[in-house]
Design a protein around this motif. Structure first.
Motif, short mmCIF file in Angstrom:
data_model
loop_
_atom_site.label_atom_id
_atom_site.label_comp_id
_atom_site.label_asym_id
_atom_site.label_seq_id
_atom_site.Cartn_x
_atom_site.Cartn_y
_atom_site.Cartn_z
N ALA A 247 9.27 16.09 5.21
CA ALA A 247 8.36 15.06 4.72
C ALA A 247 7.56 15.57 3.51
O ALA A 247 7.38 14.85 2.52
CB ALA A 247 7.41 14.63 5.84
N TYR A 248 7.11 16.81 3.58
CA TYR A 248 6.34 17.39 2.48
C TYR A 248 7.21 17.56 1.23
O TYR A 248 6.76 17.26 0.11
CB TYR A 248 5.76 18.73 2.91
CG TYR A 248 4.93 19.42 1.85
CD1 TYR A 248 3.65 18.98 1.56
CD2 TYR A 248 5.44 20.50 1.14
CE1 TYR A 248 2.88 19.60 0.59
CE2 TYR A 248 4.68 21.13 0.17
CZ TYR A 248 3.40 20.68 -0.11
OH TYR A 248 2.64 21.29 -1.08
N GLY A 250 9.57 15.79 0.34
CA GLY A 250 9.86 14.50 -0.26
C GLY A 250 8.70 13.89 -1.01
O GLY A 250 8.89 12.93 -1.78
N THR A 251 7.49 14.41 -0.80
CA THR A 251 6.31 13.85 -1.46
C THR A 251 5.68 14.79 -2.48
O THR A 251 5.06 14.34 -3.44
CB THR A 251 5.24 13.49 -0.41
OG1 THR A 251 4.91 14.66 0.37
CG2 THR A 251 5.76 12.41 0.54
N ARG A 252 5.85 16.08 -2.31
CA ARG A 252 5.28 17.06 -3.23
C ARG A 252 6.13 17.09 -4.50
O ARG A 252 7.36 17.28 -4.44
CB ARG A 252 5.25 18.45 -2.59
CG ARG A 252 4.85 19.58 -3.52
CD ARG A 252 3.36 19.55 -3.83
NE ARG A 252 2.94 20.79 -4.45
CZ ARG A 252 2.95 21.02 -5.76
NH1 ARG A 252 3.38 20.08 -6.59
NH2 ARG A 252 2.53 22.17 -6.22
N THR A 253 5.52 16.90 -5.62
CA THR A 253 6.26 16.87 -6.90
C THR A 253 5.99 18.10 -7.74
O THR A 253 4.90 18.69 -7.68
CB THR A 253 5.89 15.62 -7.71
OG1 THR A 253 4.48 15.63 -7.99
CG2 THR A 253 6.26 14.36 -6.96
N ARG A 257 9.33 15.70 -10.42
CA ARG A 257 10.20 15.18 -9.37
C ARG A 257 9.90 15.88 -8.05
O ARG A 257 9.34 17.00 -8.04
CB ARG A 257 11.66 15.34 -9.72
CG ARG A 257 12.11 16.77 -10.00
CD ARG A 257 13.58 16.79 -10.36
NE ARG A 257 14.06 18.13 -10.72
CZ ARG A 257 15.24 18.59 -10.39
NH1 ARG A 257 16.07 17.85 -9.67
NH2 ARG A 257 15.63 19.79 -10.79
N PRO A 258 10.25 15.27 -6.89
CA PRO A 258 9.97 15.89 -5.58
C PRO A 258 10.66 17.24 -5.46
O PRO A 258 11.80 17.41 -5.91
CB PRO A 258 10.55 14.88 -4.59
CG PRO A 258 10.58 13.58 -5.32
CD PRO A 258 10.87 13.94 -6.75
#
Length: 378
Positions: A247-248, A250-253, A257-258
């Protein structure tokens, strides 16, 4: 996916419902949340394996394993794992009024019971009880010590595995305030442990309870249950850290980009999934063996305990790395999983000790096979 049963099991739907309800309730407490015994009793968790005649559900360890896995996933605080061991200990004892009442009290959440199986927290050899009984001055006395007994600081009743004057394992049931208790501070704040010291403690004869059948085999089965309880907890926390990491990622850029799109992160997450999948299959096999009281359950437990607990430490460490500096903060909660996984690895047989147990078993089998082959040639 149900990790504790085969797909063909008639209890798949039951386990799925039990898992979902348990996960939902523990999620409401938050990571590291405390669950009081009365709440666990109201949910029916404490009485899962207690026979119906003692106000329980009459289920098996397979059902307890579902809750244990979710307990680890939520890094929950509470005495449920100790209750699972206590119920298993009571069920291994010959029926008598005190044992039956203790089962009722456990199912109702009215007692917190700590079980002392071994003197060394990292040992997986259950053949040497940590306490001994002997006659001194015409009275029966108990001596010995046990380190790192789970939930000891909050327990009001103790079940101590001891060798009777004839050298056979028995269980001594005593009140917690009758023995010396030494606090054991831990980095893992989600659990409490303590040491027990008994020095010529006078015990009444009616506090001695005997095992059903072979007492040595019964103690070994209890030790396997304790080790598998920890393995289930480690499996749950491994799944939680993988979910949190994916999950992290997929959100941390980074660089617009992730970070989950970077090959290095993908490979790390894939490796975590492989380790988790192996743990899931090994723990599931061991749970089925223990629930069915299979003769070879000990080796299945050793394989599950050694792999699942070692993998949990690696996965939590990798999760912390992939979270970057954020993984070390209280906001992420990843450090809780690493602390708990590290302690799990050391309890009821370290991975190295479990592997020695496995190698000794298969080494003996290979030697026996070689001897049989030589005899056949003659």
């Amino acid at each position: 996916m149900i990790e504790t049963t085969s797909p063909a099991s008639e209890f798949v739907a039951l386990h799925a419902e039990l898992r979902d309800v348990t996960r939902d309730l523990l999620a409401r407490t938050g990571p590291g949340g405390s669950v009081q015994p009365v709440v666990a009793a109201r949910q029916g968790w404490l009485g899962l394996e207690v026979p119906e005649e003692f106000d329980g559900a009459g289920a098996t360890f397979a059902e307890s394993a579902v809750v244990l896995r979710e307990w680890g996933r939520a890094v929950a605080v509470g005495s449920y794992p100790s209750a699972v061991l206590a119920v298993g200990t009571c069920l291994a004892l010959e029926p008598e009024p005190a044992r039956d009442q203790l089962l009722r009290d456990l199912a109702a959440g009215e007692r917190t019971v700590a079980v002392a199986l071994t003197a060394d927290a990292g040992a997986c050899d259950a053949t040497v009880p940590p306490f001994r009984l002997r006659y001194s001055g015409g009275r029966l006395t108990l001596s010995g010590r046990a380190e790192f007994v789970s939930d000891l600081p909050r327990a009001d009743r103790l079940l101590l595995v001891a060798a009777d004057p004839h050298g056979l394992p028995v269980v001594v049931s005593v009140a917690a305030d009758t023995v010396g208790i030494v606090p054991r501070p831990l980095l893992d704040s989600t659990r409490s442990f303590g040491g027990i010291v008994a020095d010529e403690l006078a015990v009444p004869p009616d506090s001695i309870q005997h095992f059903i059948g072979d007492p040595v085999a019964a103690v070994g089965q209890l030790h396997d249950r304790a080790a598998l309880t920890i393995a289930c907890d480690s499996l749950g926390l491994s799944a939680a850290v993988l979910d949190a990491t994916v999950a992290y990622a997929g959100t941390r850029t980074q660089f617009g980009r992730p970070i989950g799109t970077f090959q290095a992160v993908k490979h790390a997450c894939a490796d975590m999934l492989v380790r988790l999948t192996v743990s899931r299959h090994l723990v599931g096999a061991a749970v089925r063996e223990v629930a069915a009281a299979a003769p070879g359950a000990g080796i299945a437990v050793a394989m599950a305990k050694s792999h699942a607990c070692a993998a949990a430490v690696d996965l939590a460490g990798k999760a912390m790395q992939l979270h970057g500096g954020y993984g070390y903060t209280w906001d992420s909660g990843i450090h809780r999983y690493l602390e708990r996984a590290t302690l799990n690895r050391a309890l009821y047989g370290t991975p190295a000790a479990q592997r020695r147990r496995i190698s000794a078993r298969y080494g003996a089998a290979i030697q026996q096979s070689g001897s049989t082959e030589k005899d056949s040639r003659r």
